[in-house]
Design an enzyme around this catalytic site. Sequence first.
Site, PDB file in Angstrom:
ATOM      1  N   SER A 156       0.492  -1.581   0.228  1.00 16.72           N
ATOM      2  CA  SER A 156       0.090  -0.019  -0.268  1.00 16.72           C
ATOM      3  C   SER A 156       1.190   1.041   0.058  1.00 16.72           C
ATOM      4  O   SER A 156      -0.261   2.321  -0.227  1.00 16.72           O
ATOM      5  CB  SER A 156      -0.834   0.091   1.022  1.00 16.72           C
ATOM      6  OG  SER A 156      -0.010   0.475   2.474  1.00 16.72           O
ATOM      7  N   LYS A 194       1.392   3.952   7.532  1.00 16.21           N
ATOM      8  CA  LYS A 194       0.460   4.671   6.361  1.00 16.21           C
ATOM      9  C   LYS A 194       0.809   6.190   6.637  1.00 16.21           C
ATOM     10  O   LYS A 194       1.599   7.194   7.302  1.00 16.21           O
ATOM     11  CB  LYS A 194      -0.535   4.680   6.946  1.00 16.21           C
ATOM     12  CG  LYS A 194      -1.708   3.855   5.839  1.00 16.21           C
ATOM     13  CD  LYS A 194      -1.954   3.084   4.779  1.00 16.21           C
ATOM     14  CE  LYS A 194      -2.911   1.830   4.655  1.00 16.21           C
ATOM     15  NZ  LYS A 194      -1.827   0.751   5.305  1.00 16.21           N
TER      16      LYS A 194
END
Length: 235
Positions: A156, A194
């Site tokens: 991701s 993230k």
Amino acid sequence: MLTQKQKELLLFIHERMQDQGVPPSFDEMKVALDLKSKSGIHRLITALVERGFIRRLPHRARAIEVIKLPENSESSQKKSGFQPSVIEGGGAQRQRELAMPSSTVVDSRTVSVPVMGRIAAGTPISAIQNHSHDIACPPDLLTNGEHFALEVRGDSMIDAGIHDGDTVIIRRCDNAENGDIVVALVEKEEATLKRLRKKGTTIALEAANPEHKTRIFGPDQVDIQGRLVGLIRRY
């Protein structure tokens, strides 16, 4: 490996089905696990399905079937004392300190940094694991303060140059600026890597891959564990 909350939920569902023949409602699960919202239960259920411990039965309300229990649990076991090691959030939200090894200067060219397991760059890994080994880092890769390393799993953050199998170097802290790549602990349960975005009282955990969605949380749902300062890749 299951986290504390996943294991507690699995055993709670199993025990309720043994006693009453039907699984508990999501509200009952939320109360039993002391969670603030049913969204946390949905995430735990999804994780248990993905790991093969339960399955959903189609076209039936509250239809959940327990397929297996953890190997170290008996079917009559009550809530487990299992405690995964996670890096706790700081400040007033800190509930307990993790006795985490600190980076150590070996010589003028090497600093030994503890590797604390895996971090998800994709589907969240449920908890950061225990200290497994150390890696040698050049001093100019580090900043001031405590550091630890994590092995990346998932894709991701690939557009930020972070690939599956990389080792990221994290400076331990409990706050970060907009745009920083952070280790975030979601609802004390899911650890993920993230990019941090803040707007008002909301916190967004943004992926660097268009195939992964940005996740939005309230201020009390996310604890910052550290900020990315370096990366090591082996070919």
